[in-house]
Design a protein around this motif. Structure first.
Motif, PDB file in Angstrom:
ATOM      1  N   VAL A 333       5.383   7.552   5.382  1.00 57.65           N
ATOM      2  CA  VAL A 333       4.838   8.937   5.413  1.00 57.65           C
ATOM      3  C   VAL A 333       6.263  10.328   4.898  1.00 57.65           C
ATOM      4  CG1 VAL A 333       3.363  10.511   5.830  1.00 57.65           C
ATOM      5  CG2 VAL A 333       2.125   8.579   5.630  1.00 57.65           C
ATOM      6  N   ARG A 334       6.263  10.847   4.581  1.00 52.48           N
ATOM      7  CA  ARG A 334       8.156  11.503   4.047  1.00 52.48           C
ATOM      8  C   ARG A 334       7.357  12.596   5.714  1.00 52.48           C
ATOM      9  NH1 ARG A 334      11.740  14.998   0.059  1.00 52.48           N
ATOM     10  NH2 ARG A 334      12.653  15.295   1.845  1.00 52.48           N
ATOM     11  N   THR A 335       8.201  13.132   6.628  1.00 46.99           N
ATOM     12  CA  THR A 335       7.909  14.402   7.304  1.00 46.99           C
ATOM     13  C   THR A 335       9.013  14.611   7.622  1.00 46.99           C
ATOM     14  OG1 THR A 335       8.943  12.329   9.359  1.00 46.99           O
ATOM     15  CG2 THR A 335       6.150  12.491   8.929  1.00 46.99           C
ATOM     16  N   ALA A 336       8.987  16.327   8.198  1.00 46.84           N
ATOM     17  CA  ALA A 336      10.400  17.202   8.209  1.00 46.84           C
ATOM     18  C   ALA A 336       9.150  17.396  10.044  1.00 46.84           C
ATOM     19  CB  ALA A 336      10.617  18.266   7.523  1.00 46.84           C
ATOM     20  N   LEU A 337      10.368  17.870  10.671  1.00 42.06           N
ATOM     21  CA  LEU A 337      10.314  18.319  12.056  1.00 42.06           C
ATOM     22  C   LEU A 337      10.675  19.955  12.139  1.00 42.06           C
ATOM     23  CD1 LEU A 337       9.637  18.657  15.502  1.00 42.06           C
ATOM     24  CD2 LEU A 337      12.379  18.129  15.492  1.00 42.06           C
ATOM     25  N   TYR A 348       4.752  19.488  13.561  1.00 40.09           N
ATOM     26  CA  TYR A 348       5.780  18.241  12.464  1.00 40.09           C
ATOM     27  C   TYR A 348       5.258  18.508  11.483  1.00 40.09           C
ATOM     28  CZ  TYR A 348       1.775  14.984  13.301  1.00 40.09           C
ATOM     29  OH  TYR A 348       0.154  14.395  12.827  1.00 40.09           O
ATOM     30  N   GLY A 349       5.831  18.354   9.769  1.00 40.38           N
ATOM     31  CA  GLY A 349       5.695  18.332   8.914  1.00 40.38           C
ATOM     32  C   GLY A 349       4.630  16.951   7.817  1.00 40.38           C
ATOM     33  N   ALA A 350       3.785  16.972   7.461  1.00 36.71           N
ATOM     34  CA  ALA A 350       3.779  15.880   7.227  1.00 36.71           C
ATOM     35  C   ALA A 350       3.551  15.794   5.130  1.00 36.71           C
ATOM     36  CB  ALA A 350       2.587  14.632   7.393  1.00 36.71           C
ATOM     37  N   LEU A 367       2.454  19.259   5.341  1.00 40.41           N
ATOM     38  CA  LEU A 367       1.700  19.876   6.366  1.00 40.41           C
ATOM     39  C   LEU A 367       2.115  19.704   7.486  1.00 40.41           C
ATOM     40  CD1 LEU A 367      -1.367  20.512   5.417  1.00 40.41           C
ATOM     41  CD2 LEU A 367      -1.871  18.095   6.440  1.00 40.41           C
ATOM     42  N   LEU A 368       1.524  21.589   7.628  1.00 38.54           N
ATOM     43  CA  LEU A 368       2.164  21.506   9.855  1.00 38.54           C
ATOM     44  C   LEU A 368       0.927  21.227  10.236  1.00 38.54           C
ATOM     45  CD1 LEU A 368       3.267  25.118   9.323  1.00 38.54           C
ATOM     46  CD2 LEU A 368       4.746  22.648   8.742  1.00 38.54           C
ATOM     47  N   CYS A 369       1.491  20.347  10.933  1.00 39.81           N
ATOM     48  CA  CYS A 369       0.746  19.453  12.055  1.00 39.81           C
ATOM     49  C   CYS A 369       0.968  20.099  13.907  1.00 39.81           C
ATOM     50  CB  CYS A 369       0.825  18.406  12.254  1.00 39.81           C
ATOM     51  SG  CYS A 369       0.102  17.427  10.395  1.00 39.81           S
TER      52      CYS A 369
END
Length: 397
Positions: A333-337, A348-350, A367-369
Motif C-alpha cells: 500500500v503506497r503511503t506518505a508521511l 500518515y496518508g494511505a 487518505l489521512l490517518c
C-alpha cells in the motif's frame, strides 16, 4: 562514529481536503542508471569540480567546511572494493584504518582517514566507503570529510552522506552502509505482536532497535544544523526519508507476517477493498500504543525509533505514523508521511480509494490517518488542523 564495528483534543471532522503538492524534487539527489547507484545527500552539497569522463566528482558544501568525493573505476584498474578504496586514499596520501564488510550482498570496505590536501594548512578527517556495484561490476568509492578542527561536529553529516548510498533495485529501502558497518547484526530475535488482538510471531535482529536508534540520533544531529537554513523543510523531509529507509529494511519480515495474520480478517470486513480494512486494523492498533512525548532538546530527538515503537515503547505521532508507513508499504500500500511545524503534529496518508480527508501529493491522493487519538477512523482529521498549506508531505523512496 560513536560506535564502530569493533568495539493529537480538537473536534474531529471528516474533511475533503485537496491540497496539491508538486512532485518532490531533490537537488542533492544523484542517480546513475548506467552503473546502478544513487545518493540522497544532505542539502547544500554542490558540484565543485569533476573529470571530463564523468567518473569523478567533488561536491563542496555551501555552508559547512566539508567535501564529498565520488569516484568510479570502470577501466579495470581495481578488482575489488578494498583495493579501490585503498588506492583512492593512497593517491591522496591519506592514512587510514580500513575494515571489510558485506553489504547488499556485496563485498565492501569502510575506512576512517586523515589527510593533508594541497594548499591546506591543516589535515582533514572523514570516512570513506568502497563497493563493487552489483549491476555494473564497477568499483565505486565515496569519501566525505571535514576540516580537522570541525570534523567531530560534522561527523554525523559525513555518516549520513555515506549512508545515503543506494545500489540496485530497492536500495533506498534498506539500512545504509555505515549503519550496517557499525551494527553488523547479532542474530535473529523472535518477538510477539498483537495487532487487532491477533498474536503474530515474527523475527527481527537483536541489534535492530539499537541500530534504528543510532540512525535517529545521527539524522537528528544533521537536522539540527538546518534549523535556521532556508532549506529546513527539505532537511526535515530527508530526516524522515532516511529513518524510513532504515526501518523498512528492518521490519520487512514483520510487515509480511502481520499481513498474513490480518488479511483474512480484513477480507471478512471488506471483501471488495481488504487493503482499506487492513489499514483500519493497523491504525486502531497504533492508536492503542502507550503515548509518550519527550520534551526533546538541542541534543536529542523527540522521536522513538520505529522498531521500539512496534515493540511497545512509548511513542508519539511521527514515530507511529512512520511505523505504519513502513508496514503498509511492506504490504503493498503506497503511503506518505505528513508533518506540520505549525501544528507540531504528524499523520500518515494511505493511497486508498475510500472517502475521507485526503491530500494529493506525488501523483496520488492520500487518505489521512491520525495515530494518537483512539477511535478516530481513517479519513478523519481535527478541524483545527485542516489547513493543508501547513502540512509538509514526505514522499517515501
Amino acid at each position: 562514529m560513536t560506535r564502530t564495528r569493533r568495539s493529537a483534543s480538537a473536534a474531529i471532522l471528516c474533511l475533503c481536503i485537496c491540497a496539491f503538492f508538486p512532485p518532490h524534487l531533490r537537488a542533492e539527489e544523484v542517480v546513475d542508471n548506467d552503473f546502478g547507484y544513487a545518493l540522497d545527500l544532505p542539502e547544500g552539497f554542490a558540484v565543485a569540480e569533476y573529470t571530463e569522463d564523468g567518473m569523478a566528482y567533488r561536491f563542496r558544501h555551501e555552508r559547512f567546511p566539508m567535501s564529498f568525493i565520488l569516484r568510479l573505476y570502470a577501466d579495470g584498474s581495481y578488482d575489488g572494493a578494498e583495493s579501490a578504496l585503498a588506492g583512492t586514499l593512497g593517491r591522496l596520501s591519506a592514512s587510514c584504518d580500513m575494515d571489510r564488510l558485506v553489504w547488499q550482498d556485496a563485498e565492501c570496505a569502510v575506512a576512517s582517514f586523515e589527510m593533508i590536501l594541497p594548499d591546506a594548512s591543516a589535515p582533514s578527517r572523514g570516512w570513506g566507503a568502497g563497493i563493487v556495484l552489483p549491476e555494473s561490476g564497477a568499483p565505486l568509492v565515496l569519501l566525505c570529510y571535514a576540516d580537522s578542527e570541525s570534523a567531530e561536529q560534522y561527523e554525523p553529516v559525513v555518516i549520513s552522506a555515506l549512508n545515503s548510498l543506494a545500489v540496485g533495485r530497492g536500495g533506498f529501502r534498506s539500512p545504509g552502509i555505515m549503519t550496517s558497518y557499525a551494527f553488523p547484526g547479532a542474530g535473529a530475535w523472535t518477538v510477539e505482536l498483537f495487532p487487532a488482538g491477533r498474536r503474530v510471531e515474527t523475527q527481527i535482529d537483536a541489534e535492530d532497535a539499537a541500530a534504528a536508534q543510532f540512525v535517529v540520533a545521527c539524522e537528528f544531529s544533521v537536522l539540527r544544523l538546518y534549523a535556521s537554513d532556508a532549506r529546513w523543510r527539505e532537511a526535515w523531509q530527508r530526516y524522515y526519508r532516511m529513518i524510513f529507509r532504515d526501518g523498512f529494511g528492518r521490519l520487512r519480515q514483520a510487515a509480511s507476517d502481520i499481513q498474513t495474520a490480518l488479511m483474512p480478517l480484513a477480507r471478512r470486513k471488506d471483501a471488495k477493498n481488504p487493503e482499506a480494512a487492513l489499514n483500519g486494523l493497523l491504525l486502531s492498533w497504533a492508536q492503542g500504543f502507550e503515548y509518550k512525548r519527550d520534551a526533546g532538546s538541542d541534543d536529542s530527538p523527540d522521536f522513538t525509533d520505529v522498531v521500539s515503537t512496534m515493540l511497545g515503547a512509548g511513542s508519539d505521532c511521527d514515530s507511529r505514523s512512520l511505523l505504519l508507513c513502513i508496514l503498509l508499504e511492506g504490504m503493498g500500500v503506497r503511503t506518505a508521511l505528513f508533518v506540520s511545524r505549525e501544528y507540531s503534529h504528524a499523520v500518515y496518508g494511505a493511497a486508498l480509494d475510500v472517502p475521507g480527508a485526503k491530500i494529493a501529493a506525488g501523483g496520488a491522493d492520500f487518505l489521512l490517518c491520525e495515530t494518537t487519538a483512539r477511535g478516530v477512523r481513517p479519513g478523519m482529521v481535527a478541524q483545527d488542523m485542516s489547513d493543508t498549506a501547513k502540512w509538509i508531505p514526505v514522499l517515501l523512496p
